[in-house]
Motif scaffolding. Sequence first.
Motif, PDB file in Angstrom:
ATOM      1  N   VAL A  80     -44.496 112.494   8.467  1.00  0.00           N
ATOM      2  CA  VAL A  80     -42.849 111.944   7.481  1.00  0.00           C
ATOM      3  C   VAL A  80     -42.103 112.287   8.732  1.00  0.00           C
ATOM      4  O   VAL A  80     -40.862 111.369   8.954  1.00  0.00           O
ATOM      5  N   ARG A  81     -42.138 113.550   9.347  1.00  0.00           N
ATOM      6  CA  ARG A  81     -41.205 113.775  10.511  1.00  0.00           C
ATOM      7  C   ARG A  81     -40.910 112.652  11.862  1.00  0.00           C
ATOM      8  O   ARG A  81     -40.162 112.152  12.393  1.00  0.00           O
ATOM      9  N   GLU A  82     -42.495 112.211  12.072  1.00  0.00           N
ATOM     10  CA  GLU A  82     -42.509 111.323  13.062  1.00  0.00           C
ATOM     11  C   GLU A  82     -42.366 109.797  12.874  1.00  0.00           C
ATOM     12  O   GLU A  82     -41.434 109.013  13.199  1.00  0.00           O
ATOM     13  N   VAL A  83     -42.561 109.390  11.727  1.00  0.00           N
ATOM     14  CA  VAL A  83     -41.637 107.987  11.234  1.00  0.00           C
ATOM     15  C   VAL A  83     -40.094 108.207  10.418  1.00  0.00           C
ATOM     16  O   VAL A  83     -39.444 106.885  11.698  1.00  0.00           O
ATOM     17  N   ASN A  84     -39.848 109.124   9.976  1.00  0.00           N
ATOM     18  CA  ASN A  84     -38.170 109.572  10.015  1.00  0.00           C
ATOM     19  C   ASN A  84     -38.045 109.573  11.140  1.00  0.00           C
ATOM     20  O   ASN A  84     -36.409 109.084  11.496  1.00  0.00           O
ATOM     21  N   LYS A  85     -38.227 110.102  12.179  1.00  0.00           N
ATOM     22  CA  LYS A  85     -37.728 109.896  13.770  1.00  0.00           C
ATOM     23  C   LYS A  85     -37.304 108.342  14.405  1.00  0.00           C
ATOM     24  O   LYS A  85     -36.284 108.487  14.960  1.00  0.00           O
ATOM     25  N   LYS A  86     -38.458 107.759  14.680  1.00  0.00           N
ATOM     26  CA  LYS A  86     -38.567 106.501  14.335  1.00  0.00           C
ATOM     27  C   LYS A  86     -37.510 105.336  13.966  1.00  0.00           C
ATOM     28  O   LYS A  86     -36.800 104.237  14.490  1.00  0.00           O
ATOM     29  N   ILE A  87     -37.469 105.611  12.515  1.00  0.00           N
ATOM     30  CA  ILE A  87     -36.199 105.321  11.937  1.00  0.00           C
ATOM     31  C   ILE A  87     -35.212 105.442  12.725  1.00  0.00           C
ATOM     32  O   ILE A  87     -34.022 104.537  12.518  1.00  0.00           O
ATOM     33  N   ASN A  88     -34.509 106.405  12.555  1.00  0.00           N
ATOM     34  CA  ASN A  88     -33.279 107.227  12.475  1.00  0.00           C
ATOM     35  C   ASN A  88     -32.739 106.935  14.464  1.00  0.00           C
ATOM     36  O   ASN A  88     -31.879 106.995  14.676  1.00  0.00           O
ATOM     37  N   GLN A 128     -32.910 103.310  15.178  1.00  0.00           N
ATOM     38  CA  GLN A 128     -32.232 102.369  14.501  1.00  0.00           C
ATOM     39  C   GLN A 128     -30.917 102.608  13.451  1.00  0.00           C
ATOM     40  O   GLN A 128     -30.038 102.300  13.267  1.00  0.00           O
ATOM     41  N   LYS A 129     -30.970 103.921  12.894  1.00  0.00           N
ATOM     42  CA  LYS A 129     -30.155 103.450  11.673  1.00  0.00           C
ATOM     43  C   LYS A 129     -30.473 105.207  11.104  1.00  0.00           C
ATOM     44  O   LYS A 129     -31.695 106.040  11.053  1.00  0.00           O
ATOM     45  N   SER A 173     -37.231  98.833   3.052  1.00  0.00           N
ATOM     46  CA  SER A 173     -37.518 100.061   3.732  1.00  0.00           C
ATOM     47  C   SER A 173     -38.491 100.663   3.719  1.00  0.00           C
ATOM     48  O   SER A 173     -39.138 101.190   4.726  1.00  0.00           O
ATOM     49  N   GLU A 174     -39.896  99.881   2.588  1.00  0.00           N
ATOM     50  CA  GLU A 174     -41.141  99.817   2.808  1.00  0.00           C
ATOM     51  C   GLU A 174     -41.199  99.500   3.938  1.00  0.00           C
ATOM     52  O   GLU A 174     -42.027 100.194   4.678  1.00  0.00           O
TER      53      GLU A 174
END
Length: 125
Positions: free
Chosen positions: A23-31, A33-34, A7-8
């Motif tokens: 964090v919001r931008e990173v979370n958006k990118k992660i989402n 994919q999953k 995850s890291e």
Amino acid sequence: MIKPTESELEILNILWTNGPSSVREVNKKINEQKEVGYTTTLKLMQIMTQKGLVERDESSRSHIYSAKIKAQDIQEQMLDKLLNTAFGGSASKLVLSALGSGKASARELEEIKALIQKLEHDGNQ
């Protein structure tokens, strides 16, 4: 040696690709994919800050995180570990296994050929 979790590594790859991010931008990118909750991403990035994997700029309302380590450094660490543990230290076994998987594109194969030619040329001097 810093050992990021899967995850890291996912978060680090986003930061290496996109540069400093909230964090919001990173979370958006992660989402893309999953499905991962914002608070999960926030907690991971806080832990990564403590581990020295990322640094946090708190000068604005939205904290901005950036990778504190270079992609190449982590890749070299992981490759060394893989090479030694899974392939008995044999670079040729590693490369043959990677190429035998059939996942290399024609462009990647050309780059590999060019690298081999360069190494052969440099070795003959």
